[in-house]
Design a protein around this motif. Sequence first.
Motif, PDB file in Angstrom:
ATOM      1  N   PRO A  13       0.835  -1.202   0.000  1.00 51.92           N
ATOM      2  CA  PRO A  13       0.000   0.000   0.000  1.00 51.92           C
ATOM      3  C   PRO A  13       0.873   1.257   0.000  1.00 51.92           C
ATOM      4  N   VAL A  14       0.480   2.246  -0.791  1.00 47.63           N
ATOM      5  CA  VAL A  14       1.119   3.562  -0.816  1.00 47.63           C
ATOM      6  C   VAL A  14       0.022   4.579  -0.548  1.00 47.63           C
ATOM      7  N   ILE A  15       0.168   5.340   0.536  1.00 50.34           N
ATOM      8  CA  ILE A  15      -0.908   6.221   1.001  1.00 50.34           C
ATOM      9  C   ILE A  15      -0.402   7.655   1.052  1.00 50.34           C
ATOM     10  N   LEU A  16      -1.184   8.592   0.532  1.00 47.96           N
ATOM     11  CA  LEU A  16      -0.812   9.999   0.503  1.00 47.96           C
ATOM     12  C   LEU A  16      -1.435  10.737   1.678  1.00 47.96           C
ATOM     13  N   GLY A  17      -0.623  11.552   2.368  1.00 46.45           N
ATOM     14  CA  GLY A  17      -1.131  12.320   3.508  1.00 46.45           C
ATOM     15  C   GLY A  17      -0.426  11.921   4.784  1.00 46.45           C
ATOM     16  N   ALA A  18      -0.839  12.542   5.905  1.00 49.52           N
ATOM     17  CA  ALA A  18      -0.147  12.257   7.165  1.00 49.52           C
ATOM     18  C   ALA A  18      -1.049  12.417   8.378  1.00 49.52           C
ATOM     19  N   ASP A  19      -2.372  12.398   8.193  1.00 49.05           N
ATOM     20  CA  ASP A  19      -3.249  12.620   9.331  1.00 49.05           C
ATOM     21  C   ASP A  19      -3.689  11.297   9.965  1.00 49.05           C
ATOM     22  N   ILE A  20      -4.589  11.392  10.911  1.00 49.13           N
ATOM     23  CA  ILE A  20      -5.021  10.215  11.660  1.00 49.13           C
ATOM     24  C   ILE A  20      -5.737   9.205  10.759  1.00 49.13           C
ATOM     25  N   GLY A  21      -6.418   9.709   9.713  1.00 52.57           N
ATOM     26  CA  GLY A  21      -7.091   8.811   8.785  1.00 52.57           C
ATOM     27  C   GLY A  21      -6.118   8.013   7.941  1.00 52.57           C
ATOM     28  N   VAL A  22      -4.979   8.599   7.615  1.00 56.20           N
ATOM     29  CA  VAL A  22      -3.938   7.881   6.870  1.00 56.20           C
ATOM     30  C   VAL A  22      -3.355   6.773   7.737  1.00 56.20           C
ATOM     31  N   TYR A  23      -3.092   7.093   9.003  1.00 54.55           N
ATOM     32  CA  TYR A  23      -2.595   6.048   9.902  1.00 54.55           C
ATOM     33  C   TYR A  23      -3.614   4.906  10.007  1.00 54.55           C
ATOM     34  N   ALA A  24      -4.898   5.260  10.084  1.00 54.53           N
ATOM     35  CA  ALA A  24      -5.933   4.236  10.199  1.00 54.53           C
ATOM     36  C   ALA A  24      -5.927   3.302   8.999  1.00 54.53           C
ATOM     37  N   LEU A  25      -5.692   3.841   7.809  1.00 54.79           N
ATOM     38  CA  LEU A  25      -5.606   2.988   6.626  1.00 54.79           C
ATOM     39  C   LEU A  25      -4.410   2.041   6.722  1.00 54.79           C
ATOM     40  N   ALA A  26      -3.264   2.576   7.127  1.00 54.12           N
ATOM     41  CA  ALA A  26      -2.076   1.728   7.281  1.00 54.12           C
ATOM     42  C   ALA A  26      -2.324   0.644   8.321  1.00 54.12           C
ATOM     43  N   ARG A  27      -2.995   1.008   9.401  1.00 48.59           N
ATOM     44  CA  ARG A  27      -3.305   0.028  10.445  1.00 48.59           C
ATOM     45  C   ARG A  27      -4.229  -1.067   9.906  1.00 48.59           C
ATOM     46  N   SER A  28      -5.237  -0.680   9.137  1.00 46.50           N
ATOM     47  CA  SER A  28      -6.166  -1.676   8.597  1.00 46.50           C
ATOM     48  C   SER A  28      -5.454  -2.615   7.636  1.00 46.50           C
ATOM     49  N   PHE A  29      -4.564  -2.091   6.798  1.00 46.00           N
ATOM     50  CA  PHE A  29      -3.770  -2.956   5.929  1.00 46.00           C
ATOM     51  C   PHE A  29      -2.911  -3.914   6.757  1.00 46.00           C
ATOM     52  N   HIS A  30      -2.299  -3.395   7.820  1.00 42.99           N
ATOM     53  CA  HIS A  30      -1.417  -4.225   8.642  1.00 42.99           C
ATOM     54  C   HIS A  30      -2.206  -5.316   9.354  1.00 42.99           C
ATOM     55  N   GLU A  31      -3.381  -4.975   9.872  1.00 41.07           N
ATOM     56  CA  GLU A  31      -4.209  -5.976  10.554  1.00 41.07           C
ATOM     57  C   GLU A  31      -4.656  -7.075   9.599  1.00 41.07           C
ATOM     58  N   ALA A  32      -5.028  -6.700   8.376  1.00 39.84           N
ATOM     59  CA  ALA A  32      -5.572  -7.683   7.440  1.00 39.84           C
ATOM     60  C   ALA A  32      -4.494  -8.522   6.779  1.00 39.84           C
ATOM     61  N   TYR A  33      -3.343  -7.911   6.446  1.00 41.96           N
ATOM     62  CA  TYR A  33      -2.360  -8.597   5.615  1.00 41.96           C
ATOM     63  C   TYR A  33      -0.950  -8.628   6.196  1.00 41.96           C
ATOM     64  N   GLY A  34      -0.732  -7.975   7.331  1.00 40.11           N
ATOM     65  CA  GLY A  34       0.580  -7.976   7.949  1.00 40.11           C
ATOM     66  C   GLY A  34       1.618  -7.186   7.175  1.00 40.11           C
ATOM     67  N   VAL A  35       1.189  -6.245   6.322  1.00 40.18           N
ATOM     68  CA  VAL A  35       2.121  -5.495   5.483  1.00 40.18           C
ATOM     69  C   VAL A  35       2.361  -4.101   6.049  1.00 40.18           C
ATOM     70  N   ARG A  36       3.567  -3.596   5.813  1.00 37.55           N
ATOM     71  CA  ARG A  36       3.869  -2.196   6.088  1.00 37.55           C
ATOM     72  C   ARG A  36       3.392  -1.356   4.911  1.00 37.55           C
ATOM     73  N   SER A  37       3.001  -0.125   5.203  1.00 29.71           N
ATOM     74  CA  SER A  37       2.586   0.808   4.155  1.00 29.71           C
ATOM     75  C   SER A  37       3.640   1.890   3.975  1.00 29.71           C
ATOM     76  N   ILE A  38       3.736   2.388   2.759  1.00 32.68           N
ATOM     77  CA  ILE A  38       4.522   3.586   2.490  1.00 32.68           C
ATOM     78  C   ILE A  38       3.578   4.781   2.562  1.00 32.68           C
ATOM     79  N   VAL A  39       3.927   5.771   3.363  1.00 31.29           N
ATOM     80  CA  VAL A  39       3.142   6.994   3.477  1.00 31.29           C
ATOM     81  C   VAL A  39       3.948   8.140   2.878  1.00 31.29           C
TER      82      VAL A  39
END
Length: 440
Positions: free
Chosen positions: A35-61
């Motif tokens: 996952p590659v996510i644009l931005g830096a707010d709490i909603g961006v972190y939430a997306l990275a967290r959801s990816f990590h919970e579902a697939y165990g992957v790190r995201s690039i922000v």
Amino acid sequence: MDRRPQRDRPVSAAVPAPDATDAAATERGTAPLLPVILGADIGVYALARSFHEAYGVRSIVVSGAALGPVARSQIIDNVLLGPDATPEHMVDRLVELAAEHPGRRLVLLANSDWLVRVVVRHRARLEPHYIVPFLSGDLLDRISDKATFAEICADLGIDVPRTIVQDFAGAGEAGWQPVAVDLDYPLIAKAASSADYQDVHFDGKKKVFEIASPAELDALWVSLAAAGFRGRFVVQDLVPGDDTHMRSITAYVDSRGAITLLCSAHVLIEEHTPSGLGNPAAMITQRIDPMLEQARTFLTATGYIGFANFDVKVDPRDGTYRFFEVNPRIGRNNYYLTAAGANPMRFLVGDRVDGLAVEPVVVDRQVLYSILPHRLLLRYVLDPALNARVRALVKAGDVVHPLRYRGDRSLRRRAYVAAALVNQVRKFRTYYPRPTSTGF
């Protein structure tokens, strides 16, 4: 015992579990997910967290600066563009990033209106490298404009506040005059397009204005014209009722046009800082079928694709659901879906990465989503029945803060979350210090 939900609880057997999804990807020869996510707010972190919970992957922000929500995270790799980066620079960097990660399946997400617009406008450059799960540019222009949105809803029989449009296209010309406004005061005024308003600066600028008199409205028109604003502003009937009359809807429409995810929430309190006004700070997920059906009508009729987030208010005068706007993205508070058992990244990945027709889900599990300390929240929930619901969910452990993640609990992260909670107390004392209930 800490019973805060840290992983989503499945609401449908048709939604792939992480292991099943990974196995399906392997079977199809799909490259590993990134996952590659644009931005830096709490909603961006939430997306990275959801990816990590579902697939165990790190995201690039990718962002101008690593702000608190995404800084020093163990599930995020931050790529900094610098504060002066242009949209073109960002797109160039995204193309470079893709080249730096060969053999990965890159999914690109953005969670603010202007960033979504940048991605959609540069889709031709980005799609050879990324999955770009957003709607078309033409539809984005139509639905992102609050004036056009109101017109579409009216044509579809979806309730909206009465709306008057003020066009500033000719505001720099001699003799320009704003149109007359015949609504009752107080009323609401806001930019039709947040993209047009993004870079306009003047004293007293707000996301949403509550206007008490004709003189106050005239002063706003003067400030906007003098600041060089040349877009459109909408003036709307003020729907009465406090924050607890607000509702949120999040949906996902897959690449086939099927609405595979619907979730609604009852807002308890919103942020009241000038820059954050209108962002929910706490809500309870709640299935509200009459409101969801109106959202379904809108999404189907417009040919919408991707994530959508609706802002709605219950009109206490007649009980109707007044639709204010649709955001062409998943929304800042997207983690309420994962907390309620429907991790939205599974719907996205199942559709766009694994090519699955995921069975549609309407979320009906209740959880409390809150970025506030419990005591502070309860001081602002005056309705006895709502207050009791909050207390019951807290007692049962059915409560989640998107930044409190067991999979990302370094000492610095925990210190940041603690400081963020204290900061919420300060902000509410400063901007919304009215007497309320007694809390715990």
